[in-house]
Design a protein around this motif. Structure first.
Motif, PDB file in Angstrom:
ATOM      1  N   TYR A   1      -6.562  -7.096   5.937  1.00  7.04           N
ATOM      2  CA  TYR A   1      -7.339  -6.024   5.333  1.00  7.04           C
ATOM      3  C   TYR A   1      -7.274  -4.746   6.147  1.00  7.04           C
ATOM      4  CZ  TYR A   1     -11.190  -7.880   8.288  1.00  7.04           C
ATOM      5  OH  TYR A   1     -11.971  -8.335   9.317  1.00  7.04           O
ATOM      6  N   LYS A   2      -7.280  -3.655   5.386  1.00  2.00           N
ATOM      7  CA  LYS A   2      -7.306  -2.313   5.925  1.00  2.00           C
ATOM      8  C   LYS A   2      -8.742  -1.814   5.826  1.00  2.00           C
ATOM      9  CE  LYS A   2      -3.217  -0.064   4.679  1.00  2.00           C
ATOM     10  NZ  LYS A   2      -2.558  -0.457   5.880  1.00  2.00           N
ATOM     11  N   THR A   3      -9.201  -1.054   6.829  1.00  2.00           N
ATOM     12  CA  THR A   3     -10.561  -0.538   6.788  1.00  2.00           C
ATOM     13  C   THR A   3     -10.577   0.979   6.946  1.00  2.00           C
ATOM     14  OG1 THR A   3     -10.959  -0.756   9.182  1.00  2.00           O
ATOM     15  CG2 THR A   3     -11.475  -2.670   7.782  1.00  2.00           C
ATOM     16  N   THR A   4     -11.602   1.594   6.367  1.00  2.00           N
ATOM     17  CA  THR A   4     -11.737   3.053   6.409  1.00  2.00           C
ATOM     18  C   THR A   4     -12.541   3.531   7.615  1.00  2.00           C
ATOM     19  OG1 THR A   4     -13.702   2.969   5.012  1.00  2.00           O
ATOM     20  CG2 THR A   4     -11.563   3.279   3.904  1.00  2.00           C
ATOM     21  N   ASP A   5     -13.100   2.612   8.373  1.00  2.00           N
ATOM     22  CA  ASP A   5     -13.781   2.959   9.620  1.00  2.00           C
ATOM     23  C   ASP A   5     -13.559   1.823  10.603  1.00  2.00           C
ATOM     24  OD1 ASP A   5     -15.298   4.303  11.553  1.00  2.00           O
ATOM     25  OD2 ASP A   5     -16.936   4.752  10.169  1.00  2.00           O
ATOM     26  N   TYR A   6     -13.828   2.113  11.861  1.00  2.00           N
ATOM     27  CA  TYR A   6     -13.621   1.133  12.916  1.00  2.00           C
ATOM     28  C   TYR A   6     -14.730   0.088  12.925  1.00  2.00           C
ATOM     29  CZ  TYR A   6     -10.357   4.696  14.387  1.00  2.00           C
ATOM     30  OH  TYR A   6      -9.334   5.605  14.402  1.00  2.00           O
ATOM     31  N   TRP A   7     -14.481  -1.011  13.615  1.00  2.00           N
ATOM     32  CA  TRP A   7     -15.486  -2.055  13.780  1.00  2.00           C
ATOM     33  C   TRP A   7     -16.431  -1.647  14.897  1.00  2.00           C
ATOM     34  CZ3 TRP A   7     -15.617  -6.332  17.625  1.00  2.00           C
ATOM     35  CH2 TRP A   7     -16.645  -7.247  17.354  1.00  2.00           C
ATOM     36  N   TYR A   8     -17.712  -1.674  14.586  1.00  2.00           N
ATOM     37  CA  TYR A   8     -18.772  -1.395  15.549  1.00  2.00           C
ATOM     38  C   TYR A   8     -19.685  -2.619  15.578  1.00  2.00           C
ATOM     39  CZ  TYR A   8     -17.357   3.508  15.430  1.00  2.00           C
ATOM     40  OH  TYR A   8     -16.649   4.679  15.521  1.00  2.00           O
ATOM     41  N   PRO A   9     -19.508  -3.508  16.550  1.00  2.00           N
ATOM     42  CA  PRO A   9     -20.282  -4.753  16.557  1.00  2.00           C
ATOM     43  C   PRO A   9     -21.793  -4.530  16.554  1.00  2.00           C
ATOM     44  CG  PRO A   9     -18.998  -4.528  18.599  1.00  2.00           C
ATOM     45  CD  PRO A   9     -18.590  -3.415  17.694  1.00  2.00           C
TER      46      PRO A   9
ATOM     47  N   PHE B   1       0.838  -1.195   0.000  1.00  2.00           N
ATOM     48  CA  PHE B   1       0.000   0.000   0.000  1.00  2.00           C
ATOM     49  C   PHE B   1       0.872   1.244   0.000  1.00  2.00           C
ATOM     50  CE2 PHE B   1      -2.277   3.477   2.055  1.00  2.00           C
ATOM     51  CZ  PHE B   1      -3.355   3.576   1.183  1.00  2.00           C
ATOM     52  N   ASN B   2       0.467   2.210  -0.803  1.00  2.00           N
ATOM     53  CA  ASN B   2       1.084   3.527  -0.862  1.00  2.00           C
ATOM     54  C   ASN B   2      -0.065   4.493  -1.160  1.00  2.00           C
ATOM     55  OD1 ASN B   2       2.093   5.891  -2.385  1.00  2.00           O
ATOM     56  ND2 ASN B   2       4.095   4.926  -2.117  1.00  2.00           N
ATOM     57  N   ALA B   3      -0.361   5.380  -0.223  1.00  2.00           N
ATOM     58  CA  ALA B   3      -1.543   6.248  -0.342  1.00  2.00           C
ATOM     59  C   ALA B   3      -1.531   7.074  -1.626  1.00  2.00           C
ATOM     60  CB  ALA B   3      -1.645   7.165   0.880  1.00  2.00           C
ATOM     61  N   ARG B   4      -0.394   7.621  -1.980  1.00  2.00           N
ATOM     62  CA  ARG B   4      -0.301   8.452  -3.194  1.00  2.00           C
ATOM     63  C   ARG B   4      -0.589   7.617  -4.440  1.00  2.00           C
ATOM     64  NH1 ARG B   4       5.100   9.974  -3.057  1.00  2.00           N
ATOM     65  NH2 ARG B   4       5.457   7.977  -4.045  1.00  2.00           N
ATOM     66  N   ASP B   5       0.022   6.444  -4.542  1.00  4.32           N
ATOM     67  CA  ASP B   5      -0.181   5.596  -5.715  1.00  4.32           C
ATOM     68  C   ASP B   5      -1.600   5.038  -5.763  1.00  4.32           C
ATOM     69  OD1 ASP B   5       2.438   6.080  -6.473  1.00  4.32           O
ATOM     70  OD2 ASP B   5       3.195   4.242  -5.557  1.00  4.32           O
ATOM     71  N   PHE B   6      -2.159   4.701  -4.592  1.00  4.42           N
ATOM     72  CA  PHE B   6      -3.531   4.201  -4.535  1.00  4.42           C
ATOM     73  C   PHE B   6      -4.494   5.273  -5.055  1.00  4.42           C
ATOM     74  CE2 PHE B   6      -7.611   3.490  -2.406  1.00  4.42           C
ATOM     75  CZ  PHE B   6      -7.829   2.147  -2.649  1.00  4.42           C
ATOM     76  N   ALA B   7      -4.318   6.501  -4.593  1.00  2.87           N
ATOM     77  CA  ALA B   7      -5.182   7.609  -5.035  1.00  2.87           C
ATOM     78  C   ALA B   7      -5.034   7.863  -6.527  1.00  2.87           C
ATOM     79  CB  ALA B   7      -4.856   8.874  -4.242  1.00  2.87           C
ATOM     80  N   GLN B   8      -3.815   7.806  -7.034  1.00  9.24           N
ATOM     81  CA  GLN B   8      -3.571   8.045  -8.459  1.00  9.24           C
ATOM     82  C   GLN B   8      -4.198   6.952  -9.322  1.00  9.24           C
ATOM     83  OE1 GLN B   8       0.558   8.386  -9.517  1.00  9.24           O
ATOM     84  NE2 GLN B   8       0.123   8.674 -11.676  1.00  9.24           N
ATOM     85  N   ALA B   9      -4.073   5.712  -8.900  1.00  9.10           N
ATOM     86  CA  ALA B   9      -4.565   4.596  -9.705  1.00  9.10           C
ATOM     87  C   ALA B   9      -6.084   4.436  -9.631  1.00  9.10           C
ATOM     88  CB  ALA B   9      -3.886   3.299  -9.267  1.00  9.10           C
ATOM     89  N   THR B  10      -6.665   4.782  -8.484  1.00 13.83           N
ATOM     90  CA  THR B  10      -8.098   4.536  -8.289  1.00 13.83           C
ATOM     91  C   THR B  10      -8.952   5.795  -8.353  1.00 13.83           C
ATOM     92  OG1 THR B  10      -7.967   4.807  -5.882  1.00 13.83           O
ATOM     93  CG2 THR B  10      -7.587   2.573  -6.779  1.00 13.83           C
ATOM     94  N   GLY B  11      -8.313   6.952  -8.184  1.00 14.93           N
ATOM     95  CA  GLY B  11      -9.074   8.197  -8.094  1.00 14.93           C
ATOM     96  C   GLY B  11      -9.704   8.387  -6.728  1.00 14.93           C
ATOM     97  N   LEU B  12      -9.314   7.570  -5.748  1.00 10.71           N
ATOM     98  CA  LEU B  12      -9.886   7.625  -4.409  1.00 10.71           C
ATOM     99  C   LEU B  12      -8.864   8.144  -3.409  1.00 10.71           C
ATOM    100  CD1 LEU B  12     -11.477   4.061  -4.408  1.00 10.71           C
ATOM    101  CD2 LEU B  12     -12.702   6.228  -4.731  1.00 10.71           C
ATOM    102  N   ALA B  13      -9.291   9.057  -2.583  1.00 11.56           N
ATOM    103  CA  ALA B  13      -8.458   9.521  -1.475  1.00 11.56           C
ATOM    104  C   ALA B  13      -9.078   8.948  -0.205  1.00 11.56           C
ATOM    105  CB  ALA B  13      -8.413  11.037  -1.427  1.00 11.56           C
ATOM    106  N   VAL B  14      -8.598   7.804   0.218  1.00 13.91           N
ATOM    107  CA  VAL B  14      -9.153   7.146   1.396  1.00 13.91           C
ATOM    108  C   VAL B  14      -8.179   7.247   2.553  1.00 13.91           C
ATOM    109  CG1 VAL B  14     -10.524   5.533   0.028  1.00 13.91           C
ATOM    110  CG2 VAL B  14      -8.258   4.863   0.787  1.00 13.91           C
ATOM    111  N   SER B  15      -8.728   7.140   3.728  1.00 17.15           N
ATOM    112  CA  SER B  15      -7.924   7.132   4.937  1.00 17.15           C
ATOM    113  C   SER B  15      -8.246   5.851   5.688  1.00 17.15           C
ATOM    114  CB  SER B  15      -8.260   8.361   5.786  1.00 17.15           C
ATOM    115  OG  SER B  15      -7.512   8.349   6.976  1.00 17.15           O
ATOM    116  N   PHE B  16      -7.249   5.021   5.888  1.00 14.01           N
ATOM    117  CA  PHE B  16      -7.451   3.770   6.606  1.00 14.01           C
ATOM    118  C   PHE B  16      -7.192   3.988   8.096  1.00 14.01           C
ATOM    119  CE2 PHE B  16      -6.378   2.219   2.297  1.00 14.01           C
ATOM    120  CZ  PHE B  16      -7.550   1.521   2.055  1.00 14.01           C
ATOM    121  N   VAL B  17      -8.042   3.390   8.940  1.00 14.06           N
ATOM    122  CA  VAL B  17      -7.946   3.592  10.378  1.00 14.06           C
ATOM    123  C   VAL B  17      -7.665   2.303  11.146  1.00 14.06           C
ATOM    124  CG1 VAL B  17      -9.440   5.626  10.322  1.00 14.06           C
ATOM    125  CG2 VAL B  17     -10.442   3.370  10.738  1.00 14.06           C
TER     126      VAL B  17
END
Length: 188
Positions: A133-141, A32-48
């Motif tokens: 796996y990386k997630t963009t939000d926390y787990w809320y059971p 994973f590389n945030a800059r390359d991920f955003a460039q390739a997918t068009g998504l600016a995500v933040s993993f938590v």
């Protein structure tokens, strides 16, 4: 580009294949590389959160999602092989109720981007599999839901000839018609 991106039949679900550098000593790749991920997918995500599971052959995990605090997931396998599946639960989507399945393995190094609003699961095809796996939000059971893995209305063609091993919550998964859905194409 450090990886190639392949779209799937469900909008926004992407297969990512990294550029792997290997020789007699082994291999290296950027998972994973945030800059390359955003460039390739068009998504600016933040993993938590990063998660790591280990399962034996025949274990089926899923199909999970969170109705509130939906998670985007970047998934991959570092040992063994799984058949990874997503089901579109975005009511306003043109692919609502449809599924996509991808073989992920330590050998092929593939990753799958699962956007928020989809149920996700996998079945282990090798003797053992380690799944990251990386997630963009926390787990809320309290917001977690499970879609029934073998709902005939969804019709997932699992590549198995055995009865999978399921957790109690997955045995009690809901049929698509009874499940909680996301309104609109992209949940917040």
């Amino acid at each position: 580009m450090p990886f190639t991106t392949t779209p799937t039949a469900i909008a926004d679900v992407l297969i990512l294949e990294p550029r792997v550098f290997g020789d007699a000593r082994g291999f290296f790749y950027e998972s994973f590389n945030a800059r390359d991920f955003a460039q390739a997918t068009g998504l600016a995500v933040s993993f938590v959160q990063d998660n790591h599971s280990k399962s034996s052959r025949g274990v089926l995990r899923g199909l999970h999602y969170q109705i509130q605090h939906p998670q985007g997931k970047l998934v991959r396998v570092v040992q063994g092989e799984v058949f990874d599946v997503v089901v579109d639960l975005r009511r306003g989507s043109g692919t609502f109720g449809q599924w996509v399945g991808v073989h992920l393995s330590a050998e092929n190094h593939r990753q799958l981007w699962v956007p928020p609003g989809l149920a996700h699961g996998f079945v282990v095809l090798s003797e053992c599999a380690e799944f990251l796996y990386k997630t963009t939000d926390y787990w809320y059971p309290e917001h977690e839901r499970s879609l029934l893995w073998n709902d005939p209305a969804v019709g997932i063609d699992w590549p198995i000839d055995f009865a999978p091993l399921l957790a109690a919550k997955d045995q009690a998964g809901k049929l698509l018609r009874d499940a909680d859905w996301f309104e609109g194409e992209h949940p917040a």
